[in-house]
Design an enzyme around this catalytic site. Structure first.
Site, short mmCIF file in Angstrom:
data_model
loop_
_atom_site.label_atom_id
_atom_site.label_comp_id
_atom_site.label_asym_id
_atom_site.label_seq_id
_atom_site.Cartn_x
_atom_site.Cartn_y
_atom_site.Cartn_z
N ASP A 9 5.93 3.03 5.37
CA ASP A 9 6.08 3.80 4.34
C ASP A 9 6.48 5.31 4.63
OD1 ASP A 9 4.53 1.74 4.20
OD2 ASP A 9 3.99 2.25 1.98
N GLU A 40 9.89 3.49 -0.28
CA GLU A 40 9.20 3.54 -1.68
C GLU A 40 8.79 4.78 -1.93
OE1 GLU A 40 6.18 2.21 -3.77
OE2 GLU A 40 4.79 2.17 -2.07
N ASN A 41 8.43 5.54 -1.09
CA ASN A 41 7.83 6.90 -1.00
C ASN A 41 8.77 8.12 -0.71
OD1 ASN A 41 5.20 5.20 0.14
ND2 ASN A 41 5.39 5.94 -1.88
N ASN A 68 5.69 -0.79 -5.11
CA ASN A 68 5.63 -0.51 -6.69
C ASN A 68 6.26 0.89 -7.06
OD1 ASN A 68 3.69 0.47 -4.48
ND2 ASN A 68 2.53 1.12 -6.43
N HIS A 69 6.49 1.91 -6.13
CA HIS A 69 6.87 3.15 -6.89
C HIS A 69 8.51 3.15 -6.88
CE1 HIS A 69 3.04 4.98 -7.39
NE2 HIS A 69 2.89 4.82 -6.15
N HIS A 157 4.18 -5.80 0.28
CA HIS A 157 3.80 -4.45 -0.16
C HIS A 157 2.33 -5.20 -0.95
CE1 HIS A 157 4.57 -0.61 -0.61
NE2 HIS A 157 4.13 -0.58 -2.15
N HIS A 182 2.19 -0.29 1.93
CA HIS A 182 1.52 0.36 0.75
C HIS A 182 0.02 1.00 0.98
CE1 HIS A 182 0.58 0.85 -3.37
NE2 HIS A 182 -0.67 0.22 -3.05
N HIS A 184 -0.76 2.84 3.44
CA HIS A 184 -0.45 3.87 4.42
C HIS A 184 -1.42 3.94 5.50
CE1 HIS A 184 1.76 5.87 0.75
NE2 HIS A 184 2.15 4.69 1.01
#
Ligand SMILES: [Fe+2]
Length: 266
Positions: A9, A40-41, A68-69, A157, A182, A184
């Site tokens: 990520d 995603e981030n 999810n983001h 994730h 996810h 991190h």
């Protein structure tokens, strides 16, 4: 033998800048056939936008995965999915969302099937839509999309290590490499499972070393000390870069997996 690299990520601006610096170094070191990155981030820690993705164009990354983001920037996310056919999001999200959960392509005569799935445990709080079984979704995507000889990569994730480990064993021998994302925070369990699937519970992030999962320490502490949490991205140096390198044989199974870690100033 096929060589692939997956970057965990990438968080906001420091994540993008670190990728710009490190991807060329990784190409030099491993000469990979295929590079994948979780984005995603990418846009200030949550979601993707056309401009943040465009910053990475110069790197020619082969495929991008989400989580999810990924839809956090609303209409801009739709625009990004329209523009980047090699960007995918978890395939087991229920409802009408941009993109799909797999991307299949051929490069230099080799097929690559890239899959993105979201785990279920603890995601009721993290994700606004419904999530179906990632185990069943994997079976479905493999049955419908996999062609003989494909390298199969899965970005799983997930919040909890038990679901990550269980998923790894569930797909052992059917996927080439499974990388958890996810949390991190990288886990130290990168290995080749008994039937030949490379697996790590979590790759870890590309974000500030002195942060809590990419968020400033003071912001994060507010959650635990009763203050008011304001989401921010920590942009101080150094930036850690977590990735996995894997070698895949003609049977689509891993023969070597290696952790890549570096810290850079951006
Ligand atoms: Fe996430």
């Amino acid at each position: 033998m096929h060589k692939i690299v997956f970057f965990g990520d990438a968080i906001g601006k420091p994540g993008r800048k670190a990728l710009l610096k490190v991807v060329p170094e990784v190409r030099e070191k491993y000469n990979p056939d295929f590079i994948i990155a979780n984005v995603e981030n990418l846009a200030h820690g949550k979601g993707v936008t056309p401009s943040t993705m465009a910053e990475l164009d110069i790197l020619h990354i082969d495929a991008f995965t989400g989580g999810n983001h990924i839809f956090e920037k609303k209409d801009l996310a739709q625009e990004v999915f329209d523009k980047y056919s090699n960007l995918i999001r978890p395939g087991n999200y229920q409802g009408n969302f941009p993109g799909k959960g797999w991307y299949r392509t051929e490069k230099n005569g080799q097929g690559y099937l890239i899959i993105n799935l979201n785990a279920k445990v603890f995601f009721a709080e993290h994700y606004f839509g419904g999530i179906s079984s990632p185990f069943e979704e994997f079976d479905k995507i493999i049955a419908d999309q996999k062609r003989a000889g494909d390298v199969v990569f899965v970005d799983f994730h997930s919040e909890v290590s038990s679901e990550k480990k269980a998923f790894g064993f569930y797909v052992d021998g059917r996927a080439s490499l499974v990388c958890g994302t996810h949390t991190h925070t990288p886990t130290a369990d990168l290995r080749i499972l008994p039937k030949g699937t490379g697996h790590v519970s979590d790759v870890g992030m590309i974000g500030a070393v002195n942060s809590v999962l990419g968020v400033p320490v003071e912001s994060s502490l507010a959650i635990f000390l009763g203050g008011k949490f304001v989401y921010e991205v920590e942009e101080s140096n150094p930036i850690m870069v977590n990735a996995v390198y894997a070698e895949i044989n003609e049977q689509g199974l891993a023969t070597k997996v290696e952790k890549f870690y570096t810290e850079v100033e951006v």
